[in-house]
Write a protein that holds these residues in place. Sequence first.
Motif, PDB file in Angstrom:
ATOM      1  N   MET A   1       0.827  -1.206   0.000  1.00  0.00           N
ATOM      2  CA  MET A   1       0.000   0.000   0.000  1.00  0.00           C
ATOM      3  C   MET A   1       0.869   1.268   0.000  1.00  0.00           C
ATOM      4  O   MET A   1       0.672   2.178  -0.792  1.00  0.00           O
ATOM      5  N   VAL A   2       1.840   1.317   0.920  1.00  0.00           N
ATOM      6  CA  VAL A   2       2.737   2.469   0.992  1.00  0.00           C
ATOM      7  C   VAL A   2       3.534   2.606  -0.306  1.00  0.00           C
ATOM      8  O   VAL A   2       3.714   3.708  -0.836  1.00  0.00           O
ATOM      9  N   GLU A   3       4.015   1.460  -0.830  1.00  0.00           N
ATOM     10  CA  GLU A   3       4.781   1.470  -2.071  1.00  0.00           C
ATOM     11  C   GLU A   3       3.946   2.011  -3.225  1.00  0.00           C
ATOM     12  O   GLU A   3       4.446   2.764  -4.070  1.00  0.00           O
ATOM     13  N   LYS A   4       2.662   1.665  -3.237  1.00  0.00           N
ATOM     14  CA  LYS A   4       1.758   2.147  -4.295  1.00  0.00           C
ATOM     15  C   LYS A   4       1.607   3.666  -4.232  1.00  0.00           C
ATOM     16  O   LYS A   4       1.646   4.363  -5.246  1.00  0.00           O
ATOM     17  N   ILE A   5       1.436   4.167  -3.008  1.00  0.00           N
ATOM     18  CA  ILE A   5       1.287   5.614  -2.815  1.00  0.00           C
ATOM     19  C   ILE A   5       2.542   6.335  -3.274  1.00  0.00           C
ATOM     20  O   ILE A   5       2.480   7.352  -3.978  1.00  0.00           O
ATOM     21  N   LEU A   6       3.720   5.807  -2.874  1.00  0.00           N
ATOM     22  CA  LEU A   6       4.987   6.426  -3.259  1.00  0.00           C
ATOM     23  C   LEU A   6       5.178   6.426  -4.774  1.00  0.00           C
ATOM     24  O   LEU A   6       5.652   7.407  -5.358  1.00  0.00           O
ATOM     25  N   ASN A   7       4.785   5.324  -5.419  1.00  0.00           N
ATOM     26  CA  ASN A   7       4.910   5.242  -6.872  1.00  0.00           C
ATOM     27  C   ASN A   7       4.001   6.251  -7.561  1.00  0.00           C
ATOM     28  O   ASN A   7       4.387   6.884  -8.553  1.00  0.00           O
ATOM     29  N   THR A   8       2.782   6.397  -7.027  1.00  0.00           N
ATOM     30  CA  THR A   8       1.842   7.382  -7.587  1.00  0.00           C
ATOM     31  C   THR A   8       2.386   8.796  -7.436  1.00  0.00           C
ATOM     32  O   THR A   8       2.317   9.608  -8.372  1.00  0.00           O
ATOM     33  N   LEU A   9       2.931   9.101  -6.258  1.00  0.00           N
ATOM     34  CA  LEU A   9       3.528  10.411  -6.025  1.00  0.00           C
ATOM     35  C   LEU A   9       4.704  10.643  -6.971  1.00  0.00           C
ATOM     36  O   LEU A   9       4.866  11.746  -7.508  1.00  0.00           O
ATOM     37  N   ALA A  10       5.520   9.613  -7.173  1.00  0.00           N
ATOM     38  CA  ALA A  10       6.681   9.748  -8.055  1.00  0.00           C
ATOM     39  C   ALA A  10       6.249  10.071  -9.479  1.00  0.00           C
ATOM     40  O   ALA A  10       6.837  10.943 -10.136  1.00  0.00           O
ATOM     41  N   VAL A  11       5.206   9.407  -9.955  1.00  0.00           N
ATOM     42  CA  VAL A  11       4.689   9.674 -11.308  1.00  0.00           C
ATOM     43  C   VAL A  11       4.195  11.109 -11.411  1.00  0.00           C
ATOM     44  O   VAL A  11       4.469  11.819 -12.391  1.00  0.00           O
ATOM     45  N   PHE A  12       3.476  11.575 -10.385  1.00  0.00           N
ATOM     46  CA  PHE A  12       2.971  12.952 -10.354  1.00  0.00           C
ATOM     47  C   PHE A  12       4.124  13.955 -10.367  1.00  0.00           C
ATOM     48  O   PHE A  12       4.123  14.929 -11.136  1.00  0.00           O
ATOM     49  N   ILE A  13       5.120  13.714  -9.525  1.00  0.00           N
ATOM     50  CA  ILE A  13       6.264  14.621  -9.424  1.00  0.00           C
ATOM     51  C   ILE A  13       7.015  14.704 -10.745  1.00  0.00           C
ATOM     52  O   ILE A  13       7.345  15.799 -11.225  1.00  0.00           O
ATOM     53  N   ILE A  14       7.289  13.561 -11.342  1.00  0.00           N
ATOM     54  CA  ILE A  14       8.016  13.519 -12.610  1.00  0.00           C
ATOM     55  C   ILE A  14       7.240  14.252 -13.700  1.00  0.00           C
ATOM     56  O   ILE A  14       7.808  15.001 -14.500  1.00  0.00           O
ATOM     57  N   SER A  15       5.922  14.070 -13.716  1.00  0.00           N
ATOM     58  CA  SER A  15       5.073  14.723 -14.714  1.00  0.00           C
ATOM     59  C   SER A  15       5.113  16.239 -14.578  1.00  0.00           C
ATOM     60  O   SER A  15       5.255  16.964 -15.565  1.00  0.00           O
ATOM     61  N   VAL A  16       5.015  16.743 -13.332  1.00  0.00           N
ATOM     62  CA  VAL A  16       5.006  18.190 -13.097  1.00  0.00           C
ATOM     63  C   VAL A  16       6.337  18.814 -13.507  1.00  0.00           C
ATOM     64  O   VAL A  16       6.376  19.832 -14.211  1.00  0.00           O
ATOM     65  N   ILE A  17       7.444  18.210 -13.079  1.00  0.00           N
ATOM     66  CA  ILE A  17       8.762  18.767 -13.399  1.00  0.00           C
ATOM     67  C   ILE A  17       9.028  18.709 -14.901  1.00  0.00           C
ATOM     68  O   ILE A  17       9.550  19.667 -15.491  1.00  0.00           O
ATOM     69  N   SER A  18       8.651  17.603 -15.527  1.00  0.00           N
ATOM     70  CA  SER A  18       8.866  17.460 -16.968  1.00  0.00           C
ATOM     71  C   SER A  18       8.053  18.485 -17.754  1.00  0.00           C
ATOM     72  O   SER A  18       8.499  18.967 -18.802  1.00  0.00           O
ATOM     73  N   SER A  19       6.883  18.844 -17.237  1.00  0.00           N
ATOM     74  CA  SER A  19       5.983  19.748 -17.955  1.00  0.00           C
ATOM     75  C   SER A  19       6.362  21.211 -17.809  1.00  0.00           C
ATOM     76  O   SER A  19       6.357  21.964 -18.787  1.00  0.00           O
ATOM     77  N   ILE A  20       6.678  21.654 -16.581  1.00  0.00           N
ATOM     78  CA  ILE A  20       6.863  23.103 -16.376  1.00  0.00           C
ATOM     79  C   ILE A  20       8.234  23.472 -15.807  1.00  0.00           C
ATOM     80  O   ILE A  20       8.441  24.601 -15.374  1.00  0.00           O
ATOM     81  N   GLY A  21       9.178  22.537 -15.802  1.00  0.00           N
ATOM     82  CA  GLY A  21      10.561  22.867 -15.524  1.00  0.00           C
ATOM     83  C   GLY A  21      10.842  23.404 -14.138  1.00  0.00           C
ATOM     84  O   GLY A  21      10.345  22.888 -13.140  1.00  0.00           O
ATOM     85  N   TYR A  22      11.630  24.485 -14.082  1.00  0.00           N
ATOM     86  CA  TYR A  22      12.034  25.057 -12.793  1.00  0.00           C
ATOM     87  C   TYR A  22      10.829  25.469 -11.958  1.00  0.00           C
ATOM     88  O   TYR A  22      10.839  25.319 -10.728  1.00  0.00           O
ATOM     89  N   PRO A  39       7.443  14.041  -0.989  1.00  0.00           N
ATOM     90  CA  PRO A  39       8.860  13.782  -0.685  1.00  0.00           C
ATOM     91  C   PRO A  39       9.851  14.545  -1.556  1.00  0.00           C
ATOM     92  O   PRO A  39       9.916  14.335  -2.770  1.00  0.00           O
ATOM     93  N   SER A  40      10.637  15.402  -0.922  1.00  0.00           N
ATOM     94  CA  SER A  40      11.710  16.089  -1.648  1.00  0.00           C
ATOM     95  C   SER A  40      12.778  15.091  -2.076  1.00  0.00           C
ATOM     96  O   SER A  40      13.570  15.373  -2.979  1.00  0.00           O
ATOM     97  N   GLU A  41      12.803  13.909  -1.438  1.00  0.00           N
ATOM     98  CA  GLU A  41      13.752  12.863  -1.795  1.00  0.00           C
ATOM     99  C   GLU A  41      13.467  12.274  -3.172  1.00  0.00           C
ATOM    100  O   GLU A  41      14.256  11.498  -3.713  1.00  0.00           O
ATOM    101  N   VAL A  42      12.296  12.597  -3.744  1.00  0.00           N
ATOM    102  CA  VAL A  42      11.984  12.233  -5.126  1.00  0.00           C
ATOM    103  C   VAL A  42      12.074  13.472  -6.023  1.00  0.00           C
ATOM    104  O   VAL A  42      12.619  13.420  -7.121  1.00  0.00           O
ATOM    105  N   ILE A  43      11.562  14.601  -5.525  1.00  0.00           N
ATOM    106  CA  ILE A  43      11.525  15.835  -6.316  1.00  0.00           C
ATOM    107  C   ILE A  43      12.926  16.246  -6.781  1.00  0.00           C
ATOM    108  O   ILE A  43      13.179  16.442  -7.975  1.00  0.00           O
ATOM    109  N   MET A  44      13.845  16.384  -5.835  1.00  0.00           N
ATOM    110  CA  MET A  44      15.154  16.932  -6.165  1.00  0.00           C
ATOM    111  C   MET A  44      16.062  15.946  -6.914  1.00  0.00           C
ATOM    112  O   MET A  44      16.749  16.358  -7.859  1.00  0.00           O
TER     113      MET A  44
END
Length: 213
Positions: A1-22, A39-44
């Motif tokens: 369950m926790v792993e699923k949530i983290l994976n979903t967050l990671a997909v969201f984070i990657i999508s946002v950064i890829s779309s609008i950059g800085y 998690p900033s441990e995924v964002i950065m």
Amino acid sequence: MVEKILNTLAVFIISVISSIGYAGIALLMAIESACIPLPSEVIMPFSGYLVSTGRFNLYLVATAGAIGCNIGSAVAYWVGFHGGRPMVERFGKYVLLNMRDLDRATHYFQKYGGITVFVARLLPVVRTFIALPAGIAKMPQLRFHVYTFLGSWPWCFVLAYVGMKLGEAWKTDPRLKGIMHRFDAAILALLVIGVAWFVWSHLKQRSVENAAA
């Protein structure tokens, strides 16, 4: 369950950064600093990976992250500043808080707030929530934001640097996750110990006051 949530967050984070950059980095780090555990441990590190591809500049990535921390912290600080004291006055007794605790915290942040905020910004978990007590204690806002930036920039830089060095393998390399998870676990353990001590000391104090009455 926790792993699923983290994976979903990671997909969201990657999508946002890829779309609008800085701006996406700043937005996501603002969310993290507004007491929402993104998690900033995924964002950065992902931002650092994009540095390795040539899309971003490492120093601008760290600066965007630190600016985002200040933006999000302003929201949490405002909530604490305007709503903290009335909430403690009304509901504090239910969570073992009283006005003496609030006055003590205010005095502490006035005296040591700068170094407290700086160090907290270098720690997982703690960094997400430090703005709220700083606002409740009415730490001077300019001072709060200066130390927030000074503490957030190296945190963002180091995570982005790790992501850059891992390059394309960062998603599959278990080292980053392992290190961050152990670090988070250690900080969480310290928080649990701190909460346990807080509850014990306040219950003891309350029993002494009741016996004296």
